[in-house]
Design a protein around this motif. Structure first.
Motif, PDB file in Angstrom:
ATOM      1  N   GLY A 206       0.791  -1.219   0.000  1.00  0.00           N
ATOM      2  CA  GLY A 206       0.000   0.000   0.000  1.00  0.00           C
ATOM      3  C   GLY A 206       0.827   1.276   0.000  1.00  0.00           C
ATOM      4  O   GLY A 206       0.259   2.370   0.062  1.00  0.00           O
ATOM      5  N   LYS A 207       2.138   1.131  -0.082  1.00  0.00           N
ATOM      6  CA  LYS A 207       3.014   2.306  -0.051  1.00  0.00           C
ATOM      7  C   LYS A 207       3.671   2.517  -1.418  1.00  0.00           C
ATOM      8  O   LYS A 207       4.001   1.556  -2.110  1.00  0.00           O
ATOM      9  CB  LYS A 207       4.101   2.125   1.015  1.00  0.00           C
ATOM     10  N   SER A 208       3.852   3.784  -1.777  1.00  0.00           N
ATOM     11  CA  SER A 208       4.470   4.107  -3.062  1.00  0.00           C
ATOM     12  C   SER A 208       5.964   3.821  -3.034  1.00  0.00           C
ATOM     13  O   SER A 208       6.623   3.914  -1.989  1.00  0.00           O
ATOM     14  CB  SER A 208       4.251   5.580  -3.403  1.00  0.00           C
ATOM     15  N   THR A 209       6.472   3.466  -4.201  1.00  0.00           N
ATOM     16  CA  THR A 209       7.898   3.217  -4.356  1.00  0.00           C
ATOM     17  C   THR A 209       8.439   4.090  -5.491  1.00  0.00           C
ATOM     18  O   THR A 209       7.686   4.581  -6.332  1.00  0.00           O
ATOM     19  CB  THR A 209       8.176   1.740  -4.673  1.00  0.00           C
ATOM     20  N   ALA A 210       9.756   4.253  -5.498  1.00  0.00           N
ATOM     21  CA  ALA A 210      10.375   5.082  -6.529  1.00  0.00           C
ATOM     22  C   ALA A 210      11.821   4.667  -6.712  1.00  0.00           C
ATOM     23  O   ALA A 210      12.485   4.211  -5.771  1.00  0.00           O
ATOM     24  CB  ALA A 210      10.298   6.560  -6.146  1.00  0.00           C
ATOM     25  N   PHE A 211      12.302   4.813  -7.924  1.00  0.00           N
ATOM     26  CA  PHE A 211      13.728   4.660  -8.195  1.00  0.00           C
ATOM     27  C   PHE A 211      14.403   6.011  -8.008  1.00  0.00           C
ATOM     28  O   PHE A 211      13.896   7.043  -8.462  1.00  0.00           O
ATOM     29  CB  PHE A 211      13.979   4.166  -9.622  1.00  0.00           C
TER      30      PHE A 211
END
Length: 607
Positions: A206-211
């Protein structure tokens, strides 16, 4: 008499006591009800209320077709793309500067970089256009570009697709391209250390991820945020994030440790923040939340997230927002029917009713307080919404920014052992790599060495040995090495070496080395503050002999190259003045003839 004095003293004391008590209560109430007062101002009174259906525009302009991209601001006015395959530029007074054709079918993605405009053509081609409308280059990206190009620190530019990110240099060569997991429909973001944040579609619990990606295409780490990101924007401190659940936070990179840290605050426990917009000064940010038919706004500190002010912006539908930005006065937001500008203190500066949306396509609010509507009839309407007291503008001194720094430890080692960090073979290999696409991660290592040697090259002129009171500079005694370094400075696709060329041209006295430097300046072409052109002018006035045909030709070529690349009227004027001095009878006939032809070519650039 004494009783009368006592009576007057009592009245004086009573008045002072009541005034002090009232002031204290008022101050306390102000602190405790600042948000309520702000909301009352926002919903009851406006400094100016305007109906643009009846308001007369401050100016009108006609585009060369239907506008297909948002209007972007440049240093000279406004730029826009039309379906007639043209780029149009218009001054802040509504005067058309030029309408120039674009090769290919333009898209809605466009970004301004100072005087220049990046636009996307045929879905996959990145195009750089200078202020005179000249297409400097058009490069194939290899994938469909899905957002506005993001301009980097040293002239490079980043583009993203659905599952790709690529970087191009100032010369149009692709520096790198990487494949990614599916990306969120959100622009690429800059952290405060220059690295890039690319938000991913996939959630983790449920949490956003990013490179997090370096400017040289290296994936540094995978970030997981404390919630689902609904909105994000770059600011001086890093990336401001709005998270599901009414929280917001800051993601910042520690330049020393390289780690990323965040703080998270709660703005509203009931409603989600849908748009976050940091201020121009980097001190505050506006957080926009839908509250029924109205939009609520919280102004928070970028430093620690402290909520400073709250207000209602009135009837704004955040799902239909057409423009949002920070302004000199505070913040601006508009949907399809209404626009508002408000201050950081919570005061509504003005509000405006917009024409029916089916009558216009794009809306922008400029730094000159002009609300510009692109109408369906190819007409642009501009309305001056407020007057600002602007101080007389001072010339802005250009400063170059780089993703790398010179290796000063290496410089000290070189100084002590009389060795170089580069050799001629490695320089030739580096030059070959820069002339190809996808140099990739090697660029960072190369740029550190080039920057180090460029600083050493310039720094030698500050030392006494250049004045004949010591050892002669290595760069003087090794002309091949110096020539290769000059070629690298000009050919690496970076805008950081214009000032180095200007300094070297001013100080070099060896004729052969001057010719190398002039050729390097011509190859670079990028001269944002006109310093290279000034240095060439200095050579004409103080160094050039009336019989130096070769050197004069190289100067003419460099003047033309700089004017062509920069496309700026002021540089055109300066360049023509420089070449006109070479038409005087005292100069060799070959010099006069070459200067005359070059002068004619510069005039053609202005047409």
């Amino acid at each position: 008499m004494s009783m009368l004095k006592q009576f007057f003293f009592f009245l004086t004391f009573l008045s002072f006591f009541l005034a002090t008590t009232f002031a204290q209560k008022t101050a306390g109430a102000s602190k405790n009800t600042k948000n309520v007062k702000s909301q009352a101002k926002a919903t009851e009174t406006f400094i100016r209320s305007i109906d643009l259906n009846t308001e007369k525009p401050s100016w009108l302009a006609v585009a060369a077709g239907a506008v297909v991209s948002p209007v972007v601001e440049t240093s000279y006015g406004l730029a826009l793309i039309t379906d007639g395959r043209t780029v149009n530029t218009i001054t802040y007074n509504g005067n058309t500067l030029f309408n120039k054709n674009i090769k290919g079918s333009p898209s809605r993605f466009v970004t301004a970089m100072g005087d220049f405009v990046y636009t996307v053509v045929d879905g996959k081609k990145l195009t750089l256009i200078n202020p005179s409308g000249l297409i400097l280059w058009q490069s194939e990206c290899g994938f469909s570009i899905e957002d506005n190009p993001l301009c980097g620190l040293d002239g490079r530019v980043f583009v993203k697709g659905r599952e790709n990110i690529a970087c191009f240099g100032l010369d149009g060569r692709r520096k790198w391209q990487i494949k990614t997991p599916p990306l969120l429909e959100n622009p690429l973001l800059f952290l405060n250390d220059g690295s890039i944040i690319a938000l991913l579609k996939e959630l983790s619990d449920g949490k956003s991820t990013a490179f997090r990606i370096s400017a040289f295409g290296e994936t540094i780490e995978l970030l997981t945020f404390s919630g689902q990101v609904l909105s994000a924007a770059s600011c001086k401190q890093g990336v401001m994030l709005a998270l599901k659940g009414g929280t917001f936070g800051m993601c910042s990179a520690d330049k020393d440790s390289g780690s990323v840290s965040t703080w998270v605050k709660t703005a509203s426990a009931a409603r989600n923040i849908q748009i976050v917009c940091p201020a121009q000064n980097g001190k505050t940010a506006a957080l926009f939340t839908q509250n029924g038919a109205n939009t609520d706004v919280v102004i928070a500190s970028c430093q620690d997230g402290q909520v400073l002010t709250a207000l209602s912006a009135g009837k704004i539908n955040l799902s239909q927002v057409t423009a949002v930005r920070s302004t000199e006065n505070g913040y601006f937001i508009a949907d399809t029917s209404r626009a508002v500008e408000f201050s950081e203190d919570g005061d509504i500066i003005w509000e405006a009713s917009l024409p029916q949306k089916n009558n216009w396509t794009y809306l922008t609010y400029t730094s000159k307080n002009q609300l510009v509507l692109c109408m369906n009839t190819w007409l642009l309407k501009s309305y001056l919404m407020s007057q600002s007291v602007h101080k007389k503008s001072q010339p802005v001194k250009y400063q170059s920014f780089s993703y790398v720094k010179a290796d000063h430890k290496e410089s000290e080692k070189i100084e002590g052992l009389s060795i170089r960090s580069l050799d001629e073979d490695s320089m030739r290999r580096m030059l070959s790599d820069f002339q190809k696409d996808d140099i990739g991660k090697k660029e960072e290592e190369y740029m550190v060495k080039i920057t180090t040697e460029a600083e050493n090259f310039v720094g030698d002129y500050m030392k006494e040995d250049r004045l004949g009171r010591g050892n002669i500079s290595y760069f003087t005694t090794h002309p091949v090495y110096s020539q290769l370094l000059i070629s690298l400075m000009a050919g690496c696709g970076s805008g950081n070496f214009a000032s180095s060329f200007a300094s070297l041209l001013h100080n070099e006295s060896d004729r052969n080395m001057i010719i190398y430097l002039i050729k390097g300046a011509a190859a670079l072409g990028y001269d944002p503050d006109g310093s290279m052109l000034e240095a060439l002018d200095y050579i004409i006035v103080h160094r050039l002999s009336q019989k130096d045909v070769t050197e004069a030709r190289e100067i003419c070529d460099a003047v033309y190259s700089i004017c062509r690349f920069m496309g700026r009227p002021a540089l055109f004027k300066h360049g023509k003045e420089m070449l006109s001095t070479l038409l005087y009878p005292q100069w060799d006939k070959q010099i006069r003839d070459y200067a005359r032809v070059t002068l004619t070519n510069i005039v053609k650039l202005e047409l």
